[in-house]
Write a protein that holds these residues in place. Sequence first.
Motif, PDB file in Angstrom:
ATOM      1  N   ILE A  79      54.238 -96.495  13.195  1.00  0.00           N
ATOM      2  CA  ILE A  79      52.682 -96.890  12.406  1.00  0.00           C
ATOM      3  C   ILE A  79      52.854 -96.894  13.684  1.00  0.00           C
ATOM      4  O   ILE A  79      51.085 -96.854  14.063  1.00  0.00           O
ATOM      5  N   VAL A  80      52.742 -98.514  14.282  1.00  0.00           N
ATOM      6  CA  VAL A  80      52.063 -99.308  14.867  1.00  0.00           C
ATOM      7  C   VAL A  80      51.840 -98.209  16.606  1.00  0.00           C
ATOM      8  O   VAL A  80      50.895 -97.576  16.668  1.00  0.00           O
ATOM      9  N   GLY A  81      53.003 -97.138  17.411  1.00  0.00           N
ATOM     10  CA  GLY A  81      52.899 -95.902  18.248  1.00  0.00           C
ATOM     11  C   GLY A  81      51.952 -94.651  17.742  1.00  0.00           C
ATOM     12  O   GLY A  81      50.895 -94.528  19.115  1.00  0.00           O
ATOM     13  N   ALA A  82      52.066 -94.739  16.862  1.00  0.00           N
ATOM     14  CA  ALA A  82      50.415 -93.834  16.354  1.00  0.00           C
ATOM     15  C   ALA A  82      49.150 -94.236  15.435  1.00  0.00           C
ATOM     16  O   ALA A  82      48.055 -93.387  16.816  1.00  0.00           O
ATOM     17  N   THR A  83      49.405 -95.372  15.888  1.00  0.00           N
ATOM     18  CA  THR A  83      47.939 -96.528  15.446  1.00  0.00           C
ATOM     19  C   THR A  83      47.314 -96.488  16.867  1.00  0.00           C
ATOM     20  O   THR A  83      45.918 -95.880  17.461  1.00  0.00           O
ATOM     21  N   MET A  84      47.992 -96.676  17.831  1.00  0.00           N
ATOM     22  CA  MET A  84      47.714 -96.257  19.498  1.00  0.00           C
ATOM     23  C   MET A  84      47.185 -95.124  20.035  1.00  0.00           C
ATOM     24  O   MET A  84      46.354 -95.299  20.710  1.00  0.00           O
ATOM     25  N   VAL A  85      47.808 -93.654  19.773  1.00  0.00           N
ATOM     26  CA  VAL A  85      48.179 -92.786  20.344  1.00  0.00           C
ATOM     27  C   VAL A  85      46.221 -92.961  19.480  1.00  0.00           C
ATOM     28  O   VAL A  85      44.962 -92.402  20.509  1.00  0.00           O
ATOM     29  N   VAL A  86      45.851 -93.057  18.473  1.00  0.00           N
ATOM     30  CA  VAL A  86      44.876 -92.307  17.792  1.00  0.00           C
ATOM     31  C   VAL A  86      43.640 -93.267  18.360  1.00  0.00           C
ATOM     32  O   VAL A  86      42.491 -92.467  18.156  1.00  0.00           O
TER      33      VAL A  86
END
Length: 218
Positions: free
Chosen positions: A164-171
């Motif tokens: 979730i943290v990685g995906a959130t950083m991307v967006v």
Amino acid sequence: MFQELFTPSVQHALDLMGIFVFAISGALLAVRKNFDVFGIAVLAEATALGGGLFRDLVIGAVPPAAFTDLGYFLMPLVAAGLVVFLHPQVERIQTGVNVFDAAGLGLFCVTGTTKAYEYGLGLTSSAVLGLATAVGGGVLRDVLANEVPSLLRWDRDLYAVPAIVGATMVVLFIRFDTLNAVTSGLAVVTAFSLRLLALRYRWRAPRAWNRRSEATEE
């Protein structure tokens, strides 16, 4: 986006690496469950390709990459064959497998998010599909093995949270137009590091406040 940050050969190699380590985890669970060779192969394929297959079907990227690239289909079979003949040795390097699994988690949450965004999804939906790409195969693996998915169990170290943290950083990088090779790599490394720290220090998500359940760890 992400596909443009690396050459196609590098991107393909990274995908195959992630697929391989996810397939190893599926095959090892099949051995522990006393599955036959076919069952081991099925669980390896499901674990390695389940998340990406779900993502591609949702965004309309058909036929899915798992069916258009023979390497994606064969790599889990290679992992399954390795486990069939060498599973005691593979079990002994479980720590190393966990490290590569964490790397695959970090990579897939980033690639899944960017691919979903490229197909027209909003930022939130893209992050959700990035998470699904990273953890979907593991959920399918556990369901097929008749287990409560590790993703939902309180007695398992954090797995979804790093994704979730990685995906959130991307967006967020997309939102502020700063997504590039460096920031994408930062998202991968962050998710990877969080997963390793969770394994090292046994980090777990909190349970319900004042819960009445008497469930204990297995």
